[in-house]
Every structure is written in structure tokens, then in C-alpha cells.
Design a protein around this motif. Structure first.
Motif, PDB file in Angstrom:
ATOM      1  N   ALA A 171      39.821  37.090  49.743  1.00  0.00           N
ATOM      2  CA  ALA A 171      38.500  36.588  49.368  1.00  0.00           C
ATOM      3  C   ALA A 171      38.129  35.326  50.144  1.00  0.00           C
ATOM      4  O   ALA A 171      36.994  35.184  50.609  1.00  0.00           O
ATOM      5  CB  ALA A 171      38.458  36.312  47.864  1.00  0.00           C
ATOM      6  N   LEU A 172      39.095  34.418  50.314  1.00  0.00           N
ATOM      7  CA  LEU A 172      38.804  33.137  50.967  1.00  0.00           C
ATOM      8  C   LEU A 172      38.795  33.230  52.484  1.00  0.00           C
ATOM      9  O   LEU A 172      37.974  32.595  53.148  1.00  0.00           O
ATOM     10  CB  LEU A 172      39.825  32.083  50.526  1.00  0.00           C
ATOM     11  CG  LEU A 172      39.736  31.590  49.082  1.00  0.00           C
ATOM     12  CD1 LEU A 172      40.913  30.686  48.757  1.00  0.00           C
ATOM     13  CD2 LEU A 172      38.421  30.833  48.851  1.00  0.00           C
ATOM     14  N   LEU A 173      39.717  34.019  53.041  1.00  0.00           N
ATOM     15  CA  LEU A 173      39.900  34.019  54.489  1.00  0.00           C
ATOM     16  C   LEU A 173      39.481  35.320  55.166  1.00  0.00           C
ATOM     17  O   LEU A 173      39.234  35.325  56.371  1.00  0.00           O
ATOM     18  CB  LEU A 173      41.379  33.753  54.818  1.00  0.00           C
ATOM     19  CG  LEU A 173      41.951  32.444  54.271  1.00  0.00           C
ATOM     20  CD1 LEU A 173      43.440  32.360  54.577  1.00  0.00           C
ATOM     21  CD2 LEU A 173      41.218  31.252  54.863  1.00  0.00           C
ATOM     22  N   GLY A 174      39.425  36.409  54.392  1.00  0.00           N
ATOM     23  CA  GLY A 174      39.073  37.692  54.978  1.00  0.00           C
ATOM     24  C   GLY A 174      37.751  37.690  55.736  1.00  0.00           C
ATOM     25  O   GLY A 174      37.684  38.148  56.882  1.00  0.00           O
ATOM     26  N   PRO A 175      36.666  37.158  55.132  1.00  0.00           N
ATOM     27  CA  PRO A 175      35.381  37.193  55.830  1.00  0.00           C
ATOM     28  C   PRO A 175      35.381  36.447  57.164  1.00  0.00           C
ATOM     29  O   PRO A 175      34.715  36.859  58.121  1.00  0.00           O
ATOM     30  CB  PRO A 175      34.421  36.523  54.831  1.00  0.00           C
ATOM     31  CG  PRO A 175      35.063  36.750  53.501  1.00  0.00           C
ATOM     32  CD  PRO A 175      36.535  36.660  53.750  1.00  0.00           C
ATOM     33  N   SER A 176      36.111  35.336  57.259  1.00  0.00           N
ATOM     34  CA  SER A 176      36.100  34.543  58.499  1.00  0.00           C
ATOM     35  C   SER A 176      37.181  34.966  59.486  1.00  0.00           C
ATOM     36  O   SER A 176      36.995  34.866  60.701  1.00  0.00           O
ATOM     37  CB  SER A 176      36.278  33.050  58.170  1.00  0.00           C
ATOM     38  OG  SER A 176      37.521  32.831  57.524  1.00  0.00           O
ATOM     39  N   GLN A 177      38.321  35.449  58.996  1.00  0.00           N
ATOM     40  CA  GLN A 177      39.437  35.766  59.886  1.00  0.00           C
ATOM     41  C   GLN A 177      39.492  37.238  60.288  1.00  0.00           C
ATOM     42  O   GLN A 177      39.964  37.558  61.375  1.00  0.00           O
ATOM     43  CB  GLN A 177      40.754  35.375  59.206  1.00  0.00           C
ATOM     44  CG  GLN A 177      40.869  33.898  58.894  1.00  0.00           C
ATOM     45  CD  GLN A 177      40.801  33.033  60.131  1.00  0.00           C
ATOM     46  OE1 GLN A 177      41.432  33.322  61.139  1.00  0.00           O
ATOM     47  NE2 GLN A 177      40.037  31.947  60.049  1.00  0.00           N
ATOM     48  N   GLY A 178      39.030  38.110  59.414  1.00  0.00           N
ATOM     49  CA  GLY A 178      38.996  39.532  59.750  1.00  0.00           C
ATOM     50  C   GLY A 178      40.360  40.083  60.122  1.00  0.00           C
ATOM     51  O   GLY A 178      41.352  39.897  59.416  1.00  0.00           O
ATOM     52  N   ARG A 179      40.436  40.724  61.289  1.00  0.00           N
ATOM     53  CA  ARG A 179      41.666  41.385  61.725  1.00  0.00           C
ATOM     54  C   ARG A 179      42.775  40.399  62.079  1.00  0.00           C
ATOM     55  O   ARG A 179      43.933  40.786  62.204  1.00  0.00           O
ATOM     56  CB  ARG A 179      41.368  42.272  62.933  1.00  0.00           C
ATOM     57  CG  ARG A 179      40.430  43.437  62.612  1.00  0.00           C
ATOM     58  CD  ARG A 179      40.161  44.292  63.837  1.00  0.00           C
ATOM     59  NE  ARG A 179      41.391  44.914  64.321  1.00  0.00           N
ATOM     60  CZ  ARG A 179      41.445  45.675  65.417  1.00  0.00           C
ATOM     61  NH1 ARG A 179      40.330  45.866  66.127  1.00  0.00           N
ATOM     62  NH2 ARG A 179      42.587  46.211  65.802  1.00  0.00           N
TER      63      ARG A 179
END
Length: 310
Positions: free
Chosen positions: A74-82
Motif C-alpha cells: 500500500a505504501l510503496l507499491g504505487p511508487s516503486q512498482g516492479r
């Protein structure tokens, strides 16, 4: 677990650009983030200890790691992606994560038998042992300060677990087993730091823990319905662990590891305070002195790393 705070200095700093702030302000912010992270880790440990009076270790660990995985996504998925799943040495990354799973299991079992402060103190011997083992295993020079730090750490642990100190011998053995698994985790962290990103290793640690303990959890669920308080505490495990790890990772964008490492020993202070406030467990004078010696040994090890870097 290896106390989570101790792991961060051994991994590569996040490559996310830091905000444009003054150098001193950045370093102060990094220290504040580490202190906040260690407080969250201590709260997480205290919550574990409370729940362990009713529930088994694998069930509690499953909730914690699954919750932590969801928070990272939730915190890092949108900005870090793959980037969260991209690794170069996937096998070693998974082995490192399994070491953390084993360490977490031993830590929980030790917490069932021993006070929070003493258990945390013994576990903090692991990063000091890495100072010694990094010489023969990784080719790093130990130096006089490293030897002093290592022997001081041993002396502090002996003061905590001394005969007649009232600690459960099986609990001490379980905490020592945690130290062994934690040392392997830290050494692999050092090796992988050259090729892997911090956030990817953080994600895999949570994911592998969630899978391992998640598969075991049904065998330790006996159908009892948790109270509303326990449900809230279960929910908080993933929150405190996830936000704590996020603060710890973010801190290394603002200050170097050798500056932040001494701040991780605030975990011992938080653990002692929470052990007293939540469980009425206060170490005796010799035990407190041993915890202080362990903290000083950790600071010496951090100073050694800073001098070596210079």
C-alpha cells in the motif's frame, strides 16, 4: 526476530531521491526516524508478548508478516512498482528471508518464557557478532575497536543471563538460537547489499514470512474467537511493523548508516520501559547494567564502521 532495527545498517540504502533539505536537517531527520522506528518495533514486540499468553507463535507471526506485506504494497507499491520484486540473486534473497522467518520463530518462543527487555538485549548480540564473523567470512578487517565492541557485547549478555539471574534456561537457549539465525540474516544482508535494493529485500522478507507462517497458521488456530481488544492488537502488528520498517528505510535516505546505527540501540530503552509499564517486569541492577554494556558495545561497533568508512 532479529530485532528489526538492527538489520538496516547491513543493507544498501534506498536509491529514492531525498528531499532538498539542509545537510544537518537531513541527518537529524534520519536519527528521528530511526528512534521512531525502534519505538514502533518495541511496541510490536510488547504486543506480541501480550498475545503470546493466549495464541501460538506461528499464528501471531502470520498476522504480523501478512499485515506488513500489505502495508508495504500500500505504501510503496504505487511508487516503486516492479522494483519491489526485481532482484539479481533471488535465491540468496529468499534464503535471507527464511533466516528471518527462523529468527522470528525463536524470538516469539523466547518471549513466551522471558521478559521483554532481557530477550531484546540478548538478541542485540547478533549485530555485534557480525563484527567478528565479517572478518574471516567476508574479508573485512576487524581492528581493535571491533574486538572491544565484540567482547563488551558478550560481557553484557553474560550479565543479563548470568546464573541466578532468574531467567528461564530454555528461554535463554531460544534467544541464543535467534541470535544464530540473525547472524546468518545479517551476513547475507551484507553480501546482497552490493547487488540488491533495500526495498526489494524488505518486501521479500515480509512476503516469505507471510507465506511460511500463513501456511502454518491454520494448524495453530483452535477456533477460539479473539476479543475485540485482541482483534485490535492483531491488526496493530502489521501497522507497527510496516510503518516501523518504512521509517527505518526512509532514514537511510537522509543520513549514513554509521551515524544511524547507534540510534538503533534506543530499542533496548523502549523495550525496558514497555516491559515495566505493560508487564511489570523490571530487570535487576546487574541486568540493567548488562543492557547498558550491550548498548555501548553496539555504539562502539557503529563508530568502528564510521571510522572504517572514512
Amino acid at each position: 526476530m532479529p530485532t528489526d532495527a538492527a538489520a538496516a545498517p547491513d543493507v544498501a540504502p534506498d536509491d529514492t531521491p531525498a528531499p532538498a533539505v539542509k545537510s544537518k536537517d537531513r541527518r537529524l531527520l534520519g536519527v528521528i526516524l530511526v528512534i521512531a522506528a525502534t519505538m514502533l518495533f518495541a511496541i510490536n514486540d510488547a504486543t506480541n508478548k501480550h498475545l503470546l499468553a493466549t495464541y501460538d507463535v506461528p499464528l501471531i507471526a502470520a498476522v504480523r508478516y501478512i499485515g506488513q506485506t500489505l502495508w508495504i504494497l500500500a505504501l510503496l507499491g504505487p511508487s516503486q512498482g516492479r522494483k519491489l520484486v526485481k532482484t539479481q540473486r533471488t535465491f540468496l534473497v529468499i534464503v535471507r528471508s527464511l533466516c528471518l522467518v527462523v529468527a522470528s520463530l525463536f524470538f516469539g518462543l523466547a518471549l513466551q518464557r522471558m521478559p521483554l527487555a532481557e530477550t531484546t538485549s540478548i538478541v542485540y548480540l547478533a549485530p555485534i557478532l557480525v563484527v567478528l564473523l565479517a572478518g574471516p567470512l567476508l574479508g573485512e578487517r576487524i581492528g581493535a575497536l571491533g574486538w572491544v565492541a565484540a567482547f563488551s557485547g558478550f560481557a553484557g549478555v553474560i550479565m543479563v543471563v548470568r546464573p541466578g539471574g532468574g531467567l528461564d534456561p530454555i528461554g535463554v537457549a531460544l534467544a541464543a538460537s535467534n541470535v544464530g539465525a540473525s547472524v546468518a540474516y545479517y551476513l547475507l544482508s551484507r553480501i546482497l547489499a552490493k547487488t540488491e535494493q533495500t526495498l526489494a529485500m524488505l518486501f521479500y522478507s515480509a512476503l516469505v514470512g507471510g507465506i511460511c507462517f500463513g501456511l502454518a497458521a491454520p494448524f495453530y488456530w483452535f477456533g477460539s474467537v479473539p476479543s475485540l481488544l485482541d482483534l485490535g492488537l492483531f491488526a496493530s502488528l502489521g501497522i507497527t511493523a510496516g510503518i516501523g520498517h518504512y521509517c527505518f528505510t526512509a532514514a537511510y535516505r537522509y543520513a549514513e548508516a554509521s551515524l544511524l546505527a547507534p540510534a538503533t540501540y534506543m530499542h533496548l530503552l523502549w523495550a525496558g520501559a514497555l516491559g515495566w509499564l505493560a508487564f511489570g517486569q523490571l530487570p535487576d541492577a546487574i541486568g540493567i547494567a548488562g543492557m547498558v554494556v550491550i548498548g555501548v558495545a553496539g555504539v562502539l561497533a557503529a563508530v568502528r564502521s564510521r571510522l572504517k568508512a572514512r
